[in-house]
Design an enzyme around this catalytic site. Sequence first.
Site, PDB file in Angstrom:
ATOM      1  CE1 TYR A   1      -2.792  -3.189   0.296  1.00  0.00           C
ATOM      2  CE2 TYR A   1      -3.896  -2.377   2.001  1.00  0.00           C
ATOM      3  CZ  TYR A   1      -3.690  -2.750   0.919  1.00  0.00           C
ATOM      4  OH  TYR A   1      -5.180  -4.137   0.351  1.00  0.00           O
TER       5      TYR A   1
ATOM      6  CG  ASP B   1      -2.747 -20.373   0.687  1.00  0.00           C
ATOM      7  OD1 ASP B   1      -2.566 -19.837   2.397  1.00  0.00           O
ATOM      8  OD2 ASP B   1      -2.295 -20.604   0.122  1.00  0.00           O
TER       9      ASP B   1
HETATM   10  C1  IPM Z   1      -9.288  -0.880   5.835  1.00  0.00           C
HETATM   11  C2  IPM Z   1      -9.469   0.557   4.085  1.00  0.00           C
HETATM   12  C3  IPM Z   1      -8.881   1.361   3.957  1.00  0.00           C
HETATM   13  C4  IPM Z   1      -7.204   0.060   3.474  1.00  0.00           C
HETATM   14  C5  IPM Z   1      -8.909   1.617   2.586  1.00  0.00           C
HETATM   15  C6  IPM Z   1      -9.538   2.414   2.522  1.00  0.00           C
HETATM   16  C7  IPM Z   1      -7.623   2.241   2.333  1.00  0.00           C
HETATM   17  O1  IPM Z   1     -10.109  -0.862   3.467  1.00  0.00           O
HETATM   18  O2  IPM Z   1      -9.541   0.154   6.619  1.00  0.00           O
HETATM   19  O3  IPM Z   1      -8.919  -2.085   5.800  1.00  0.00           O
HETATM   20  O4  IPM Z   1      -7.610  -0.422   2.441  1.00  0.00           O
HETATM   21  O5  IPM Z   1      -6.520   0.250   4.235  1.00  0.00           O
END
Ligand code: IPM
Length: 368
Positions: A146, A228
């Site tokens: 991310y 998984d």
């Molecule tokens: C979460 C959400 C977020 C993430 C999104 C909204 C970016 O799904 O907090 O789990 O992926 O972390």
Amino acid sequence: MKNYKIAILAGDGIGPEITAEAVKVLKVIEERNDVTFELLPAAFGACAYFESGSAFPHQTKAICDEADAILKGPIGLSHEDSKRIPIDEQPERGALLPLRRRYNTYANFRPVSLPKSLAHFSPLKAEVIGEGIDLVIVRELVGGLYFGEKEMGVNDAGLRYVRETLEYDESQIRQIMQQAFKLASKRRKLLHNIHKSNVLKSSVLWNEVMEEVAKDYPDVQVVNMLVDAAATALCLKPTQFDVMVMENMFGDILSDQGGGILGSLGLMPSACIGPDKAYYEPSHGSAPDIAGKNIANPYSMIGSVAMMLENSFDMEAEAKNVWAAMQGVFADGYSTADLSKPGSGVTMISTVEFGDKVVEKLRQMPKV
Ligand code: IPM
Ligand code: MG
């Protein structure tokens, strides 16, 4: 008398409705304790973008910097409406990830808690739920795919391509492991380490560092499980888990599955903790389809307040009372329309009524 500043980011969709109920709970906590909360509302998410052109405006950053803790509602728009916002200002990329990065909130705690009073919401059979489910997903929140470098373009062969990178260094892994082991030692002393080391090198390093940290916690039993396999195990035998630790994307996915085994993501609060600052948020999205209807259950938002009381303000006993108050409302046979279908034997109440009932129960609890 203690005085804490709390930034209130109500967010989008159902955010403002469920935040209003959480604020009611904060007011009752003030009444019952030697504490005052200075609430500092600030714009965040798609609403902020439409107001000011930024999903995480400067004023909001300043307010969050100043606050002792941050209470954040869900953000985001429907898939269609999102297209009205440039891709980098869309609230997930433009506000939420920058918030996590700004305060380095690397430790995300997501309780998956199904006491008997909530068991009727779960799609799982009674024999699977047993005496109840009570586990915590510890998700690394500021690393991995991310936050890694991203690239999109056209390659030499003229094909569109994308590259995203998954990177962790050992200090990032060590700090989340320490949090997970610390939590496990306060609970059932059982830690499931979730990984994918049969394929991913990142998991090989992850597991190495886990073993190093484990030496400092000899009384915690570690069970290693592939991600998984963990997904299946969460459905088939969730009661085997107590604390589960995993990297960012695994945690994103498995925590939504946690919501699934409870019956709704609406039952999933969370705490996002960094070295100097913590923020608290529901694990779910802004549910634009039911926004403004006064039917969304505020459990995840009020649960986030409970987590704030415990983690940011050392008010563990009051946090327990908040949980008990919410569970008590369900135990009395009430529910909201987002969680239950008409005719399912519950008395249907609104978002506001649910909040009122929680407040009423909380006021009746013995003071600490
Ligand atoms: C979460 C959400 C977020 C993430 C999104 C909204 C970016 O799904 O907090 O789990 O992926 O972390
Ligand atoms: Mg998610």
